[in-house]
Design an enzyme around this catalytic site. Structure first.
Site, PDB file in Angstrom:
ATOM      1  N   CYS A 190       0.932  -1.242  -0.015  1.00  0.00           N
ATOM      2  CA  CYS A 190       0.062  -0.047  -0.197  1.00  0.00           C
ATOM      3  C   CYS A 190       0.789   1.057   0.036  1.00  0.00           C
ATOM      4  CB  CYS A 190      -0.950   0.030   1.360  1.00  0.00           C
ATOM      5  SG  CYS A 190      -1.737  -1.708   1.286  1.00  0.00           S
ATOM      6  N   HIS A 230      -3.310   7.975   5.790  1.00  0.00           N
ATOM      7  CA  HIS A 230      -3.444   6.752   5.398  1.00  0.00           C
ATOM      8  C   HIS A 230      -5.090   6.097   5.632  1.00  0.00           C
ATOM      9  CE1 HIS A 230      -2.118   2.858   3.725  1.00  0.00           C
ATOM     10  NE2 HIS A 230      -2.379   2.093   4.860  1.00  0.00           N
ATOM     11  N   GLU A 251      -2.674   5.105  13.545  1.00  0.00           N
ATOM     12  CA  GLU A 251      -2.261   6.506  12.794  1.00  0.00           C
ATOM     13  C   GLU A 251      -2.438   7.723  13.741  1.00  0.00           C
ATOM     14  OE1 GLU A 251      -3.776   6.632   8.902  1.00  0.00           O
ATOM     15  OE2 GLU A 251      -2.594   8.435   8.464  1.00  0.00           O
ATOM     16  N   LYS A 302      -9.900   8.031   1.160  1.00  0.00           N
ATOM     17  CA  LYS A 302     -10.274   6.651   0.909  1.00  0.00           C
ATOM     18  C   LYS A 302     -11.631   6.111   1.256  1.00  0.00           C
ATOM     19  CE  LYS A 302      -5.568   4.161   1.451  1.00  0.00           C
ATOM     20  NZ  LYS A 302      -4.866   5.113   1.978  1.00  0.00           N
ATOM     21  N   HIS A 351      -9.525   2.269  -1.196  1.00  0.00           N
ATOM     22  CA  HIS A 351      -8.205   1.861  -1.046  1.00  0.00           C
ATOM     23  C   HIS A 351      -7.647   1.026  -2.486  1.00  0.00           C
ATOM     24  CE1 HIS A 351      -4.320   1.009   0.592  1.00  0.00           C
ATOM     25  NE2 HIS A 351      -4.611   0.448   1.527  1.00  0.00           N
ATOM     26  N   PHE A 397       1.306  -3.000   4.482  1.00  0.00           N
ATOM     27  CA  PHE A 397       1.675  -4.241   5.010  1.00  0.00           C
ATOM     28  C   PHE A 397       2.800  -4.501   4.821  1.00  0.00           C
ATOM     29  CE2 PHE A 397      -2.994  -6.393   4.590  1.00  0.00           C
ATOM     30  CZ  PHE A 397      -3.408  -5.882   5.910  1.00  0.00           C
TER      31      PHE A 397
END
Lengths: 88, 405
Positions: free
Chosen positions: B164, B296, B307, B328, B333, B392
């Site tokens: 990502c 994010h 976050e 998003k 995403h 990830f």
């Protein structure tokens, strides 16, 4: 070399290359038809599906025009009808 | 030699929010989500039903048949916004410029639809052979390579794959190359197209996809919503851009990256915080100068509190003054394209003086107690912004943007 075989091969080339079948003759070279190496493997894939056979790499490598392609397919079909033949 | 400043002189985007940056911005401004029932794969075989797809897409609107056959959907989503960005830049190509240009793209998984179709042929239909264009279609650099041919670019061309964070890593690399004088121009961003059943089932098994919609930082959020698309930026030295009278959308001011070295899927606070600090340092910014963060903000239970804690760790008391939103919630995403789509959102937010909202917000989660600009865009001029991507694998990449006035 039957007309049916010629038409089926030409039809595979036409549909893969997105060009009209009328533009393709048995004497067309790949160069004239703008067929490059990547196009070539696409056409082989279409022919394998159309005729339900496996075209070996070494046989494929030397083909430069439509006539050779049809002759190659004919040979493979004859061999297939003698031995156990095409692999699905 | 003083560092070169880097201008953004071209933008392009295709996403669930439309075919270009104008449609994209209208949707963000209105807080309109592009999330809807999945059409690109058989959703009756899935536990989740919704995604953020590029709707009514016909590749033949953009490519001749033979090119459309050669390019997987993800690669097409690299080319379409690149054309838009190059057109917006007003660039004229010369042999020297082509030699001195880089193309760096981000992509997480390459041609998933092509790969999936090949496996259906092979394993389900027992056809014994897969399509010969499978390899050139699935390779993650297919979009970058096609772009190099389309524009005749002969400088450094490559693709970064860090899940990502792919696009942010790609844009950061391109930014540094332009800033350091390694190249004089860069086309950079990312693209992704992941709506094939095999890949969606893999996400289903991770149990992080929301059954309803994406509600970042909100109470009752249930996970992320997968998206697709692509976005591209044109970067060039500010002085060169001014000299040729180019329209300047904004400046790319800094880039920071870090690794959690912690867990393959669980996010940490320290890694993202470190990447944000490094981006500020790279841009020579004080935390107090930042007014907006494009988070994010995946909408998963794990990401959003982590976050939030990372932002608080970096910004301290100033965190209360930040506008922080996750777009998003509208474009989904898009994995390896996410950072690129969000770079366009952030650049336009600074240029327009409007901060896009976090859509689908239901109410406060005390663990995510930032000002997340709930549901409605906010008119606010901000000079500096960050855009976060955390992948990830614990790989973090943060870009710093500056408004151009």
């Amino acid at each position: 070399m039957s007309d049916d075989l010629i038409q089926r091969v030409i039809s595979c080339i036409a549909s893969t290359q997105h060009i009209p079948a009328e533009k393709i003759t048995i004497d067309s070279t790949f160069e004239e038809l703008g067929i490059d190496s990547l196009d070539g493997i696409n056409i082989l894939f279409a022919l394998e599906n159309e005729f339900n056979l496996n075209i070996p790499d070494d046989a494929a490598r030397t083909i430069r025009n439509v006539r050779q392609m049809i002759e190659g397919i004919e040979k493979l079909l004859e061999a297939g009808s003698v031995s156990s033949g095409a692999v699905a | 030699m003083a560092q070169r400043r880097v201008a953004i002189t071209g933008l392009g985007v295709i996403s669930a929010l439309g075919r270009d940056r104008h449609e994209f911005w209208q949707a963000l401004r209105q807080g309109r989500s592009g999330i809807a029932a999945i059409e690109g794969a058989d959703r009756t075989q899935l536990r989740f039903a919704n995604g953020a797809e590029v709707r009514n897409y016909n590749s033949l609107d953009h490519f001749p048949q033979k090119e459309a056959d050669l390019l997987d959907r993800f690669a097409q989503f690299a080319v379409i916004p690149a054309r838009e960005a190059i057109a917006a830049s007003g660039l004229e190509w010369t042999p020297e410029r082509r030699r001195r240009t880089a193309i760096v793209t981000g992509c997480c998984v390459g041609g998933q639809a092509t790969e999936d179709a090949g496996f259906v042929d092979l394993y389900r239909d027992r056809r014994g052979r897969v399509h010969p264009l499978t390899i050139p279609r699935i390779m993650a650099n297919a979009g970058a390579s096609y772009l190099s041919m389309e524009f005749g670019v002969t400088g450094p061309v490559y693709t970064v794959s860090t899940a990502c964070s792919s696009a942010n890593h790609a844009i950061g690399q391109a930014f540094w190359m332009v800033r350091e004088g390694i190249v004089d121009l860069a086309l950079t961003g990312g693209s992704e197209a992941i709506f094939s059943l095999g890949f969606l089932k893999a996400w289903e098994a991770m149990r992080v996809v929301a059954p309803d919609t994406c509600r970042p930082f909100s109470r009752d959020r249930k996970g992320l919503i997968l998206g697709e698309g692509g976005a591209m930026l044109v970067l060039e030295p500010l002085e060169a851009a001014r000299a040729r009278g180019a329209k300047i959308f904004g400046e790319l001011a800094g880039f920071g990256m870090s690794s959690d070295a912690h867990h393959i899927t669980q996010p940490s606070v320290d890694g993202p915080a470190s990447a944000m600090r490094l981006a500020l340092e790279d841009a020579a910014l004080d935390a107090e100068q930042v007014g907006y963060i494009n988070a994010h903000g995946t909408g998963t239970p794990a990401n959003d509190p982590t976050e939030t804690a990372a932002i608080r760790a970096v910004f301290g008391a100033h965190a209360a003054k930040l506008g922080v939103s996750s777009t998003k919630s509208m474009h989904g995403h898009a994995l390896g394209a996410a950072g690129a789509i969000e770079a366009v959102a952030t650049t336009l937010a600074l240029a327009e003086g409007v901060l896009p909202p976090t859509a689908n917000y239901l109410g406060l989660d005390p663990q995510c107690d930032l000002d997340v600009i709930p549901n409605t865009a906010r008119e606010r001029r901000v000079e500096y912004a960050l855009s976060n991507s955390f992948a990830f694998g614990g790989l973090n990449a943060v870009l710093a943007f500056r408004a151009w006035n």
